[in-house]
Design a protein around this motif. Structure first.
Motif, PDB file in Angstrom:
ATOM      1  N   MET A  11       0.942  -1.212   0.027  1.00 24.66           N
ATOM      2  CA  MET A  11       0.262   0.022  -0.212  1.00 24.66           C
ATOM      3  C   MET A  11       1.234   1.631  -0.070  1.00 24.66           C
ATOM      4  O   MET A  11       0.547   2.604  -0.532  1.00 24.66           O
ATOM      5  N   ILE A  12       1.311   1.136   0.689  1.00 20.58           N
ATOM      6  CA  ILE A  12       2.973   2.665   0.990  1.00 20.58           C
ATOM      7  C   ILE A  12       3.494   2.645  -0.234  1.00 20.58           C
ATOM      8  O   ILE A  12       3.340   4.077  -1.134  1.00 20.58           O
ATOM      9  N   ALA A  13       4.331   1.984  -0.871  1.00 17.58           N
ATOM     10  CA  ALA A  13       4.383   1.698  -2.177  1.00 17.58           C
ATOM     11  C   ALA A  13       3.657   2.486  -3.300  1.00 17.58           C
ATOM     12  O   ALA A  13       3.610   2.919  -5.016  1.00 17.58           O
ATOM     13  N   VAL A  14       2.210   1.826  -3.215  1.00 18.63           N
ATOM     14  CA  VAL A  14       1.102   2.084  -4.241  1.00 18.63           C
ATOM     15  C   VAL A  14       0.529   3.387  -4.384  1.00 18.63           C
ATOM     16  O   VAL A  14       1.021   4.476  -5.166  1.00 18.63           O
ATOM     17  N   PHE A  15       1.010   3.576  -3.167  1.00 23.93           N
ATOM     18  CA  PHE A  15       0.477   5.116  -3.224  1.00 23.93           C
ATOM     19  C   PHE A  15       1.613   6.354  -3.388  1.00 23.93           C
ATOM     20  O   PHE A  15       1.030   8.014  -4.051  1.00 23.93           O
ATOM     21  N   GLU A  16       3.395   5.940  -3.527  1.00 24.36           N
ATOM     22  CA  GLU A  16       4.353   6.815  -4.115  1.00 24.36           C
ATOM     23  C   GLU A  16       3.544   6.536  -5.424  1.00 24.36           C
ATOM     24  O   GLU A  16       4.366   7.642  -6.382  1.00 24.36           O
ATOM     25  N   ARG A  17       3.130   5.535  -5.837  1.00 23.35           N
ATOM     26  CA  ARG A  17       3.128   5.680  -7.932  1.00 23.35           C
ATOM     27  C   ARG A  17       2.048   6.734  -7.596  1.00 23.35           C
ATOM     28  O   ARG A  17       1.787   7.528  -8.646  1.00 23.35           O
ATOM     29  N   LEU A  18       0.833   6.592  -6.459  1.00 24.06           N
ATOM     30  CA  LEU A  18      -0.123   7.278  -7.069  1.00 24.06           C
ATOM     31  C   LEU A  18      -0.855   8.795  -6.640  1.00 24.06           C
ATOM     32  O   LEU A  18      -1.421   9.617  -6.771  1.00 24.06           O
ATOM     33  N   ARG A  19       0.186   9.066  -6.117  1.00 29.06           N
ATOM     34  CA  ARG A  19       0.104  10.538  -5.378  1.00 29.06           C
ATOM     35  C   ARG A  19       0.046  11.822  -6.465  1.00 29.06           C
ATOM     36  O   ARG A  19      -0.422  12.760  -5.934  1.00 29.06           O
ATOM     37  N   SER A  20       0.813  11.617  -6.990  1.00 29.70           N
ATOM     38  CA  SER A  20       1.131  12.049  -8.382  1.00 29.70           C
ATOM     39  C   SER A  20       0.286  12.722  -8.885  1.00 29.70           C
ATOM     40  O   SER A  20      -0.542  13.868  -9.395  1.00 29.70           O
ATOM     41  N   THR A  21      -0.979  11.828  -9.118  1.00 22.69           N
ATOM     42  CA  THR A  21      -2.178  11.821  -9.691  1.00 22.69           C
ATOM     43  C   THR A  21      -3.246  12.756  -9.330  1.00 22.69           C
ATOM     44  O   THR A  21      -3.946  13.418  -9.578  1.00 22.69           O
ATOM     45  N   ASP A  22      -3.541  12.295  -7.422  1.00 23.72           N
ATOM     46  CA  ASP A  22      -4.309  12.969  -6.697  1.00 23.72           C
ATOM     47  C   ASP A  22      -3.976  12.846  -4.836  1.00 23.72           C
ATOM     48  O   ASP A  22      -4.259  11.555  -4.677  1.00 23.72           O
ATOM     49  N   GLN A  23      -2.990  13.209  -4.619  1.00 21.96           N
ATOM     50  CA  GLN A  23      -2.267  13.357  -3.438  1.00 21.96           C
ATOM     51  C   GLN A  23      -3.369  12.542  -2.525  1.00 21.96           C
ATOM     52  O   GLN A  23      -3.278  11.936  -1.858  1.00 21.96           O
ATOM     53  N   GLY A  24      -5.341  13.633  -2.457  1.00 22.83           N
ATOM     54  CA  GLY A  24      -5.878  13.426  -1.505  1.00 22.83           C
ATOM     55  C   GLY A  24      -6.591  12.314  -1.487  1.00 22.83           C
ATOM     56  O   GLY A  24      -6.463  11.566  -0.787  1.00 22.83           O
TER      57      GLY A  24
END
Length: 214
Positions: free
Chosen positions: A63-76
């Motif tokens: 989940m942490i790795a996925v968050f790092e990938r997706l945060r540039s799309t929409d951090q919230g």
């Protein structure tokens, strides 16, 4: 900067392997689930509890790795998915640990049929995890940080998991044909495909997400 990038790539690779292990564990858990429905053996109960515990811990890495990938799309929304996913992961681990504790001393009734007070009817393991997968899949479609086809598998996985949660909550009988069919589809096919595919995407490292800016 170079050290940070190297550390991120290393973490992604670890998360990729963790996702694959979780997918494989899901298949084994599905086999044990079927076993416990027909005959509640102590060995099957111990193994299923261990899989929930270990799988939950490994899922937190993913989940942490996925968050790092997706945060540039929409951090919230990426942060919301992370919170939901971590809640589901730790709920699963706690569920497994709670079921495992008494099994170390004596045979107890199968956890498949009992409501676990740490994760009632799989609220975290199925319900919160389903919500996290739905948000993640939506973000993948929006940004393309992963192969967009993975998002469609993620939506199906989320739908099956939420159906399992609602089925266990409302129908209650895990031996019902409909609920068993959903459990088989989720545990033997959709979840392993999603977690395995996501693991391969994570192993490619952060550079594979560079096309998400389009």
């Amino acid at each position: 900067m170079q050290t940070t990038t190297a550390r991120s790539a290393s973490f992604d690779r670890m998360a990729g392997y963790a996702s694959m292990v979780v997918g494989l564990g899901g298949i084994i858990y599905a086999v044990l689930f079927v076993t416990l429905l027909h005959k509640a053996t102590k060995g099957a109960a111990v193994m299923s509890s261990l899989l929930l515990l270990v799988g939950g811990v490994l899922s937190s890495v993913v989940m942490i790795a996925v968050f790092e990938r997706l945060r540039s799309t929409d951090q919230g929304f990426a942060l919301w998915a992370l919170v939901l996913g971590l809640a589901g992961a730790f709920g699963s681990a706690t569920h497994g640990g709670f079921d495992l504790a008494p099994l170390a001393h004596k045979v107890v009734t199968s956890p498949v049929t009992n409501a676990n007070p740490t994760d009632p009817r799989g609220m975290a393991t199925f319900g919160l995890t389903a919500l996290a997968l739905a948000v993640i899949s939506w973000l993948i479609l929006r940004g393309g940080a992963f192969d967009r086809r993975l998002a469609y598998v993620g939506f199906v996985a989320a739908a099956l998991l939420i159906t399992l949660y609602l089925g266990r909550l409302i129908v209650f009988n895990p031996k019902g044909a409909g609920l068993r069919a959903v459990a088989y589809a989720s545990g033997f096919v959709v979840n392993p495909v999603f977690f395995g595919w996501r693991g391969m995407e994570l192993r490619k490292g952060p550079a594979s997400a560079s096309h998400s800016a389009d």
